[in-house]
Write an enzyme that holds these catalytic residues in place. Structure first.
Site, short mmCIF file in Angstrom:
data_model
loop_
_atom_site.label_atom_id
_atom_site.label_comp_id
_atom_site.label_asym_id
_atom_site.label_seq_id
_atom_site.Cartn_x
_atom_site.Cartn_y
_atom_site.Cartn_z
N GLU A 22 -2.88 -8.28 3.84
CA GLU A 22 -3.13 -8.69 5.24
C GLU A 22 -4.84 -8.71 5.37
O GLU A 22 -5.18 -9.12 6.31
CB GLU A 22 -2.50 -8.03 6.25
CG GLU A 22 -2.90 -6.36 6.37
CD GLU A 22 -2.08 -5.78 5.09
OE1 GLU A 22 -1.92 -4.36 5.55
OE2 GLU A 22 -1.29 -6.17 4.43
N CYS A 44 0.73 -1.31 0.04
CA CYS A 44 -0.07 -0.09 0.00
C CYS A 44 0.82 1.34 -0.05
O CYS A 44 1.54 1.46 -1.03
CB CYS A 44 -0.91 -0.21 1.16
SG CYS A 44 -2.20 1.24 0.99
N HIS A 92 -3.93 -4.44 0.22
CA HIS A 92 -3.38 -4.70 1.52
C HIS A 92 -3.59 -6.45 1.53
O HIS A 92 -4.74 -6.91 1.82
CB HIS A 92 -4.42 -4.25 2.87
CG HIS A 92 -4.10 -2.91 2.78
ND1 HIS A 92 -2.86 -2.49 3.75
CD2 HIS A 92 -4.78 -1.80 2.34
CE1 HIS A 92 -3.12 -1.08 3.91
NE2 HIS A 92 -3.93 -0.81 3.07
#
Length: 222
Positions: free
Chosen positions: A188, A84, A186
Site C-alpha cells: 500500500e 508486513c 508494504h
C-alpha cells in the site's frame, strides 16, 4: 464487482488498516474491514495487514478470538495475503522483545537484523523474484517496494521464499505456499508495483490467475 463477496481485511486493531483498504480499493477490488469470524471464514480472499510488534499483534488476535479463524481460513485453502507484521505473524516464533509464539503457519523464526545496520530498515528496496508465482504477474523483477521493519523472517524451508531483498543480509521479502502469500514490504506504500500486487491477489481470488499450485521450480537465491 457489485454483489460479489468482498475480500476481507482482518481487523485486529492494526494501524495500517485504512491505508490497506484504500490501496486495495484503488487497485480495483471490493473489500471490507472486519473482525467478524463468520464473515472472515466465508470470504473469497483474506488479507492480514499489520504494523508494530509481534507481542501486541498476537495479543490482539487472541483478544478478538481470531487466531483459530486465521488458521481455519488458511487450512480451508482460501487465498490469503499477509502484509508486513501480517507476514511475520504467520511464522512459528518471533524474537522481537523476547520470544513470542505466533501462528506457526510457516515453520520458522522472526529475527532482528544484525548490529551495525540502521534500524529500522526503512525505505525503497529492490525485490528479486526467486520463484515464479502468479502474484508477480506484470511486476518486473527487481521492482522497488517500500519497507519499514527491524526484524525479518527465517523460514525452516527456504523453498517458501519467492522474493528476496538485500539489507546487510539477503532476507525473504515475499513467502508463499499453497494458498498463502505474504510480503515483508508494504504494497500500500509501494506505488504502482504495490497496487499491481494487490490487483494480482484479487485476480487469484477471482480465479483469473493460475493457482499457486502451478508454481514453477524455484531458482536458488544467490
Amino acid at each position: 464487482m457489485s454483489g460479489k463477496p468482498a475480500i476481507v481485511i482482518v481487523d485486529y486493531g492494526a494501524g495500517n488498516l485504512r491505508s490497506v483498504l484504500h490501496a486495495v480499493v484503488h487497485a480495483g477490488l471490493q473489500a471490507v474491514v472486519t473482525d467478524d469470524p463468520s464473515t472472515i471464514r466465508s470470504a473469497p480472499g483474506v488479507i492480514l495487514p499489520g504494523v508494530g510488534a509481534a507481542a501486541d499483534t498476537m495479543a490482539n488476535l487472541v483478544g478478538r478470538n481470531l487466531v483459530g479463524v486465521v488458521r481455519d481460513v488458511v487450512a480451508a485453502g482460501t487465498p490469503f495475503l499477509g502484509v508486513c507484521m501480517g507476514m511475520q505473524a504467520l511464522f512459528t516464533l518471533s524474537e522481537e522483545g523476547g520470544r513470542h509464539e505466533c501462528l506457526d503457519i510457516f515453520p520458522g523464526t522472526v529475527k532482528r537484523f544484525a548490529p551495525g545496520l540502521s534500524i529500522p530498515h526503512m525505505g525503497w528496496n529492490r525485490v528479486h523474484q526467486v520463484v515464479a508465482h502468479p502474484i508477480w504477474d506484470g511486476i518486473p523483477d527487481g521492482a522497488h517496494f517500500y519497507f519499514v521493519h527491524s526484524y525479518y523472517v527465517e523460514p525452516v524451508d527456504p523453498s517458501v521464499v519467492i522474493g528476496a531483498t538485500d539489507y546487510g543480509v539477503r532476507f525473504p521479502a515475499v513467502v508463499a505456499r499453497a494458498n498463502v502469500v505474504a510480503t515483508q514490504f508494504h504494497p500500500e506504500k509501494s506505488a504502482d508495483p504495490g497496487l499491481r500486487l494487490y490487483a494480482n491477489f484479487g485476480r487469484i481470488v477471482a480465479g483469473a490467475l493460475p493457482k499457486a499450485s502451478d508454481l514453477v521450480e524455484a531458482r536458488a537465491i544467490s
